[in-house]
Design a protein around this motif. Sequence first.
Motif, short mmCIF file in Angstrom:
data_model
loop_
_atom_site.label_atom_id
_atom_site.label_comp_id
_atom_site.label_asym_id
_atom_site.label_seq_id
_atom_site.Cartn_x
_atom_site.Cartn_y
_atom_site.Cartn_z
N LEU A 139 41.28 -2.22 65.66
CA LEU A 139 42.59 -1.64 65.91
C LEU A 139 43.37 -1.64 64.60
O LEU A 139 43.62 -2.70 64.03
CB LEU A 139 43.33 -2.46 66.98
N VAL A 140 43.71 -0.44 64.12
CA VAL A 140 44.48 -0.29 62.89
C VAL A 140 45.93 -0.01 63.27
O VAL A 140 46.21 0.99 63.94
CB VAL A 140 43.92 0.85 62.00
N VAL A 141 46.84 -0.91 62.87
CA VAL A 141 48.25 -0.80 63.23
C VAL A 141 49.07 -0.58 61.96
O VAL A 141 49.20 -1.48 61.13
CB VAL A 141 48.75 -2.07 63.96
N ASP A 142 49.59 0.64 61.79
CA ASP A 142 50.36 0.99 60.60
C ASP A 142 51.23 2.18 60.94
O ASP A 142 50.79 3.09 61.65
CB ASP A 142 49.42 1.32 59.44
N ASP A 143 52.46 2.20 60.43
CA ASP A 143 53.35 3.32 60.72
C ASP A 143 53.06 4.55 59.86
O ASP A 143 53.56 5.63 60.14
CB ASP A 143 54.82 2.91 60.61
N ALA A 144 52.22 4.42 58.86
CA ALA A 144 51.88 5.54 57.98
C ALA A 144 50.59 6.20 58.46
O ALA A 144 49.53 5.57 58.48
CB ALA A 144 51.73 5.07 56.54
N VAL A 145 50.70 7.46 58.82
CA VAL A 145 49.53 8.19 59.32
C VAL A 145 48.42 8.25 58.27
O VAL A 145 47.23 8.19 58.60
CB VAL A 145 49.92 9.60 59.82
N ALA A 158 47.41 2.38 66.25
CA ALA A 158 48.74 2.19 66.81
C ALA A 158 49.76 2.37 65.69
O ALA A 158 49.45 2.07 64.53
CB ALA A 158 48.88 0.81 67.43
N VAL A 159 50.96 2.85 66.03
CA VAL A 159 51.95 3.18 65.00
C VAL A 159 52.96 2.06 64.71
O VAL A 159 53.73 2.17 63.76
CB VAL A 159 52.71 4.48 65.34
N ASN A 160 52.98 1.01 65.51
CA ASN A 160 53.88 -0.12 65.27
C ASN A 160 53.36 -1.34 66.02
O ASN A 160 52.39 -1.24 66.78
CB ASN A 160 55.32 0.23 65.67
N GLY A 161 54.01 -2.47 65.80
CA GLY A 161 53.57 -3.71 66.41
C GLY A 161 53.60 -3.71 67.93
O GLY A 161 52.72 -4.28 68.57
N ILE A 162 54.60 -3.07 68.51
CA ILE A 162 54.68 -3.02 69.98
C ILE A 162 53.50 -2.24 70.55
O ILE A 162 52.81 -2.72 71.46
CB ILE A 162 56.02 -2.41 70.43
N GLU A 163 53.24 -1.06 70.00
CA GLU A 163 52.11 -0.27 70.47
C GLU A 163 50.80 -1.00 70.20
O GLU A 163 49.86 -0.96 71.00
CB GLU A 163 52.10 1.11 69.81
N ILE A 168 43.73 -4.78 62.14
CA ILE A 168 44.24 -4.59 60.78
C ILE A 168 45.68 -4.14 60.93
O ILE A 168 45.94 -3.11 61.56
CB ILE A 168 43.41 -3.53 60.01
N VAL A 169 46.61 -4.92 60.41
CA VAL A 169 48.03 -4.67 60.68
C VAL A 169 48.85 -4.65 59.40
O VAL A 169 48.68 -5.49 58.52
CB VAL A 169 48.58 -5.70 61.71
N ASP A 170 49.73 -3.67 59.31
CA ASP A 170 50.68 -3.54 58.20
C ASP A 170 51.80 -4.56 58.39
O ASP A 170 52.09 -4.98 59.51
CB ASP A 170 51.25 -2.12 58.20
N VAL A 171 52.46 -4.92 57.31
CA VAL A 171 53.59 -5.84 57.40
C VAL A 171 54.86 -5.10 57.83
O VAL A 171 55.48 -5.46 58.83
CB VAL A 171 53.84 -6.55 56.05
N PRO A 203 40.16 -11.81 65.09
CA PRO A 203 40.45 -11.88 63.66
C PRO A 203 41.44 -10.79 63.24
O PRO A 203 41.46 -9.71 63.83
CB PRO A 203 39.10 -11.67 62.99
N ALA A 204 42.25 -11.10 62.23
CA ALA A 204 43.28 -10.15 61.80
C ALA A 204 43.34 -10.06 60.28
O ALA A 204 43.32 -11.08 59.59
CB ALA A 204 44.64 -10.57 62.35
N ILE A 205 43.43 -8.82 59.81
CA ILE A 205 43.66 -8.54 58.40
C ILE A 205 45.07 -7.99 58.29
O ILE A 205 45.43 -7.06 59.00
CB ILE A 205 42.68 -7.48 57.86
N MET A 206 45.88 -8.60 57.44
CA MET A 206 47.21 -8.05 57.17
C MET A 206 47.13 -7.27 55.88
O MET A 206 46.52 -7.71 54.90
CB MET A 206 48.26 -9.15 57.08
#
Length: 159
Positions: A19-25, A45-50, A64-67, A91-94
């Motif tokens: 799951l890649v979570v980042d607001d930048a397409v 997903a486009v943000n932490g909630i989604e 994989i999540v953006d800050v 596991p999570a990659i920031m």
Amino acid sequence: MSEGPKTAGPKTAGGPRVLVVDDAVTVRAFGRRVLEADGFVVDEAVNGIEGLERAMAAPPDLVIVDVNMRKMDGYTMLRVLRRDPALRDVPAIMISTESKDSDREQALLAGANWYIVKPPRPEMLVEAARLLTGRPLAGPPAESPAGTGGHGASPEGTP
């Protein structure tokens, strides 16, 4: 309970689910292209909630999540994820543009297993994803996470 990172969901025929979570397409598209080329199945997903909603609906093998994101940042998302018994061992990659040691430390304290500074090199993203999902590394040995400049990665607990 085992010592290493666990996968939270069943592996699909295509490989571990990320799951890649980042607001930048563009960042999501980059992650999808690089990881799918290596056999991972990618959801976005486009943000932490989604991201939390998608993870709760179908636990991934890796997040994989953006800050910095609107609605819910990556730190908050990881803290919530780590409190959920069904997701705490995923596991999570920031990933972030922030490159100071204090940024990496904050990510690890929030629950990240690995920290990568944007823009990531494709081989580094694949290596981290493979390591955290228990897949063997392919190809020549990657360079050490220490001393990789602005494009480096850092496994949990590595200065």
